[in-house]
Design an enzyme around this catalytic site. Structure first.
Site, PDB file in Angstrom:
ATOM      1  CB  CYS A   1     -21.273  23.818  27.542  1.00  0.00           C
ATOM      2  SG  CYS A   1     -20.643  24.296  25.927  1.00  0.00           S
TER       3      CYS A   1
ATOM      4  CE  LYS B   1      -5.560  -3.470  -5.409  1.00  0.00           C
ATOM      5  NZ  LYS B   1      -4.878  -2.706  -6.459  1.00  0.00           N
TER       6      LYS B   1
ATOM      7  CD  GLU C   1      -1.070   6.147  -3.468  1.00  0.00           C
ATOM      8  OE1 GLU C   1      -2.094   5.797  -4.096  1.00  0.00           O
ATOM      9  OE2 GLU C   1      -1.088   6.522  -2.289  1.00  0.00           O
TER      10      GLU C   1
ATOM     11  CE  LYS D   1      -4.135   1.934   1.977  1.00  0.00           C
ATOM     12  NZ  LYS D   1      -3.695   3.314   2.210  1.00  0.00           N
TER      13      LYS D   1
ATOM     14  CB  CYS E   1     -24.002  25.755  22.463  1.00  0.00           C
ATOM     15  SG  CYS E   1     -22.243  25.573  22.738  1.00  0.00           S
TER      16      CYS E   1
END
Ligand code: IVH
Length: 663
Positions: free
Chosen positions: A405, A287, A171, A114, A428
Site C-alpha cells: 500500500c 421520452k 436547463e 440533451k 491505513c
C-alpha cells in the site's frame, strides 16, 4: 392617469419583445430600440415608484447579495436519466418498456436535444414565478430564485392558460457566443476564463450576488414539468407546445417520433447538426410520449423507466503519460491514476485520467512516456483508452502495480474474482482520511465548511483522525490554524453541531460501509427505524429486506461486529450524535403505518407498480411474512406466503380491494 397607463404600455411592450426574442426566436426590434423603451420605463418608475409592477422587466435584478443559498426540498424529486451509448441501447430501452407494459409503445416518443447546462426547477403559483432552485441531489436543491429571476428568457408571469401550481423543469445554459463574450470580459479583468459553456453557466448561477448573475448571458429552455397531471396535456409533445404557449422558450429541435426507428433517425440528424447549433448539446433525451404510459412505467431509484439519454460518442485526444499514481480509496481499493501532459478535450483541460483498476491497467500495458489516447464523455471522469504503441521509441519505461500500500505499506491483496486490488489494513491512513472526507462530504452528512481540503488539513494536523474526533474539535485550536479565523471556526463548529442529529439513512451512508449507499441506507432506515435495531439484526434478517443482497448483508454484519466500530459508535453517542428518523412527508397518507406484502401474480399492475403505489401512499413493503406485516395482497396462484399470512391472522386483500383502498 397618464403615467400609470404609459408604465403598463411599456411593460407590455418589453414583455412582448422579450417573448418574441427568446420564445418565438423572431425579434422585430433591435437591441438598441429595446434598450430605449427599457430606459423610458426605468425613468417613469423612478419618478412614480408606487406604480412599478412587481414583475416589471426592470425588476429582474434586485435583492441584496445572499450570505448563502437556502435549501429547497423539491415537492417531487428531480430524477436523473439512464444513459445509452448506441442504437442497440435504444432498442433495448424500447424492448424493456414493451416487457414492462406487456405491450409495445404505439403512441410514439419525444426525442429532444440533451442540453448541456444545469437543471433547474421554477415554481409558478397562479402564474407568478415564486421560487427557483437547482437540482442539487434531486431531493434537495439550492434556492436561486433571485439569480433565476435575472435571466430574461425566464418568464416572471405566465401567458395563456396555466394550472394553479406549475413546477417547470428545464436547463439553464449559455450560448457558445455568450461564452466567448464573457471570457473576453474575464480576461480583461485578469480573471480565469471558463473552460466551457456549462462551467460558465454553473459558475454564473451559483453567484451569491444576483447582480453578477444578471450580467452573464444565461439562457433557459423548458423541457418538462414535475407533475404533468396538473396540466391539460396528455403527451410530452403537447406539453412542450403548452409550455411554449405559457411563455417558456422550448428547444425547437425536439421532435415527435412515432417509432424507435424514427428516434434513431432523429439522433443521426442531431449528431450531424450539433456543431452548428448556437449552444452545446451532449446527446438526445428520448421520452415515452404518453403521460399515462410514463405513469405506468414509473421510476427506478434514480431515473424514470420511461426515458433514456442517448449520449454522443466520447471525445478523444492524445497526450503523453507522465506518471502513474496509485490512490487508496475509502474501502482500500487501489485505483491507478494517470498524470498526463495537459490536453484540451471538448473544451476542458485534462491532466489526470483514471485507469480504473489493476486488471484494466495491466491489460493496457502502459509505459511512462507513452503517447496515450484519452477520452472524456460528458461529465464522467476522463479515462485512458490505450497507448499508441506504434510510435514508441524504446525510451518508455514500464509501470507495475505496487505490491504494498502506498500509504501504509501493508501488502496488497487481490481476490481472484475481483478486478480490484485492496489494502486490507483498516487503520491505513489513506483509507481513514478518505472515510473522514466522505463522512462530511455532500454524499455523507454534508457538513458545511468541512470540505475535502479542510478535512485533509485537520487530518494532517492530527486534529481529526477518526469520525468522533470531528465532534471534539476545539474552537481555539481551529481558529489559529492556517487560513482559519474566529468566524470560520464558529461556522464549522455550528455545522458540526447540526450534524449531531442526522437522518439515520444519511448517517448510514456517511459511515462509508461497503455496499451501503444512499439507497440501501434508506431501505435499512425504513425497515429498522433505529440504529440500535439495525445493529442487532442478524444477517438473515438483513437478507429478508427487499433490495438488500448478499454482499450488502455480509458487509453490514461484518461492520457492526467489529470492535473498532463498536467503540467508534459508542464514542459518537457520548459526543451527542443521535441519528434520527425524519418524519416522513407522507404521514396522514392513506397507507401510512401499514406494511404490505405482495404474493402471487397481479393482473392489473406489475409488482413494481404495486410497490410504488404503496410507497407513494405512505406505506412500506415487506418481502416475507414477519410480525411487521399488516396487509397481504394475494394475486393469482398465491402460495405458501398466503398460507402463512392466513395462519398468522393478517389482513388478506385481493388486488381489487387493494386498489379500492387507494381510492
Ligand atoms: S428530462 C426524469 N429532458 O439531463 C427526466 N433532461 O440526467 C429528467 N437534460 O441534468 C430530465 N436536456 O437537466 C430532460 N430535454 C431534456 C434535457 C434534460 C438536458 C438534463 C437535465 C439533467 C440531466 C438528466
Amino acid at each position: 392617469m397618464e403615467a400609470k397607463r404609459r408604465i403598463e404600455e411599456l411593460t407590455r411592450l418589453l414583455n412582448e419583445h422579450a417573448h418574441r426574442y427568446y420564445v418565438l426566436d423572431d425579434p422585430i426590434i433591435s437591441d438598441g430600440e429595446y434598450d430605449r423603451i427599457f430606459q423610458e420605463l426605468l425613468a417613469l418608475e423612478d419618478a412614480y415608484p408606487a406604480l412599478a409592477g412587481k414583475d416589471s422587466p426592470t425588476r429582474r435584478v434586485g435583492g441584496a447579495p445572499l450570505e448563502k443559498f437556502d435549501q429547497v426540498i423539491h415537492r417531487l424529486p428531480m430524477l436523473s436519466l439512464e444513459n445509452g451509448f448506441s442504437d442497440s441501447d435504444l432498442e433495448s430501452f424500447s424492448e424493456r418498456i414493451h416487457r414492462f407494459l406487456s405491450q409495445p409503445v404505439e403512441t410514439g416518443y419525444s426525442a429532444e436535444p440533451k442540453l448541456d447546462g444545469l437543471a433547474v426547477e421554477l415554481v409558478y403559483d397562479r402564474g407568478k414565478l415564486v421560487q427557483g432552485s437547482t437540482r442539487g441531489d434531486g431531493i434537495t436543491g439550492e434556492d436561486i430564485t433571485l439569480q433565476l429571476r435575472s435571466i430574461s428568457a425566464i418568464p416572471l408571469s405566465l401567458r395563456s392558460v396555466y394550472p394553479e401550481l406549475l413546477e417547470v423543469r428545464g436547463e439553464v445554459y449559455m450560448e457558445k457566443a455568450g461564452l466567448l463574450h464573457l471570457n473576453a470580459k474575464q480576461s480583461a479583468k485578469g480573471l480565469q476564463p471558463f473552460a466551457n459553456p456549462r462551467n460558465a453557466a454553473a459558475g454564473s448561477l451559483r453567484q451569491l450576488d444576483p447582480a453578477v448573475t444578471a450580467e452573464r448571458p444565461l439562457r433557459f429552455f423548458a423541457y418538462g414539468v414535475a407533475n404533468p397531471a396538473a396540466t391539460a396535456c396528455k403527451t410530452q409533445t403537447d406539453l412542450l407546445a403548452g409550455l411554449k404557449q405559457m411563455g417558456f422558450p422550448v428547444c425547437s429541435y425536439a421532435a415527435f417520433c412515432p417509432t424507435m426507428e424514427a428516434v434513431i433517425e432523429h439522433y443521426r440528424t442531431l449528431a450531424e447538426i450539433r456543431h452548428t447549433l448556437p449552444y452545446d448539446i451532449d446527446g438526445m433525451v428520448v421520452k415515452v410520449d404518453e403521460f399515462s404510459l410514463q405513469e405506468r412505467l414509473g421510476a427506478k431509484s434514480r431515473a424514470p423507466r420511461w426515458a433514456i439519454a442517448r449520449k454522443f460518442p466520447a471525445t478523444q485526444a492524445t497526450t503523453k503519460l507522465l506518471k502513474v499514481d496509485f490512490q487508496v480509496g475509502r474501502t482500500g481499493a487501489i485505483t491507478p491514476v494517470a498524470l498526463l501532459e495537459p490536453v484540451a478535450i471538448d473544451g476542458a483541460m485534462v491532466s489526470r485520467a483514471t485507469l480504473h483498476n489493476q486488471d484494466e491497467f495491466l491489460r493496457k500495458d502502459l509505459r511512462l512516456g507513452d503517447t496515450v489516447l484519452v477520452q472524456r464523455a460528458g461529465d464522467v471522469i476522463p479515462e485512458v483508452v490505450k497507448p499508441i504503441t506504434e510510435i514508441r521509441d524504446g525510451t518508455e519505461l514500464p509501470v507495475t502495480m505496487p505490491a504494498s500500500c502506498p500509504s501504509c505499506g501493508t501488502e496488497l491483496v487481490k481476490p481472484d474474482d475481483e478486478a480490484v486490488t485492496r489494502c486490507l489494513n483498516s487503520l491505513c491512513p489513506a483509507q481513514r482520511l478518505r472515510t473522514l472526507i466522505h463522512y462530511s462530504s455532500k454524499a455523507g452528512l454534508d457538513i458545511e465548511g468541512l470540505g475535502k481540503k479542510c478535512v485533509e488539513q485537520l487530518y494532517e494536523r492530527g486534529l481529526i483522525l477518526t469520525i468522533p474526533d470531528i465532534y471534539k474539535l476545539d474552537r481555539d485550536r481551529l481558529k489559529n490554524l492556517d487560513g482559519w479565523g474566529e468566524k470560520s471556526a464558529d461556522n464549522v463548529l455550528a455545522a458540526i453541531e447540526q450534524a449531531k442529529k442526522p437522518a439515520l439513512s444519511r448517517f448510514l451512508s456517511a459511515l462509508g460501509i461497503r455496499f451501503i449507499g444512499e439507497i440501501n441506507a434508506s431501505l435499512l432506515e425504513t425497515h429498522f427505524g433505529s440504529l440500535a435495531q439495525l445493529r442487532q439484526a442478524a444477517k438473515e434478517e438483513l437478507l429478508e429486506i427487499d433490495g438488500i443482497g448478499e454482499q450488502a448483508a455480509e458487509s453490514l454484519s461484518a461492520y457492526f461486529s467489529s470492535s473498532q466500530v463498536t467503540d467508534m459508535l459508542s464514542e459518537l453517542e457520548k459526543a451527542g450524535v443521535h441519528p434520527v428518523i425524519l418524519e416522513q412527508s407522507g404521514t396522514g397518507q392513506v397507507l401510512s403505518g401499514l406494511v404490505f406484502l405482495f404474493t402471487g401474480s397481479l393482473t392489473h399492475l406489475s409488482r413494481d407498480e404495486a410497490k410504488k403505489l404503496v410507497k407513494e401512499h405512505g406505506g412500506q413493503i415487506a418481502s416475507s411474512v414477519t410480525g411487521k406485516v399488516t396487509h397481504v395482497v394475494a394475486g393469482e396462484k398465491a402460495g405458501s406466503k398466503l398460507h402463512k399470512a392466513e395462519e398468522s391472522g393478517k389482513t388478506v386483500l385481493t388486488e381489487e380491494q387493494f386498489l379500492a383502498l387507494l381510492g
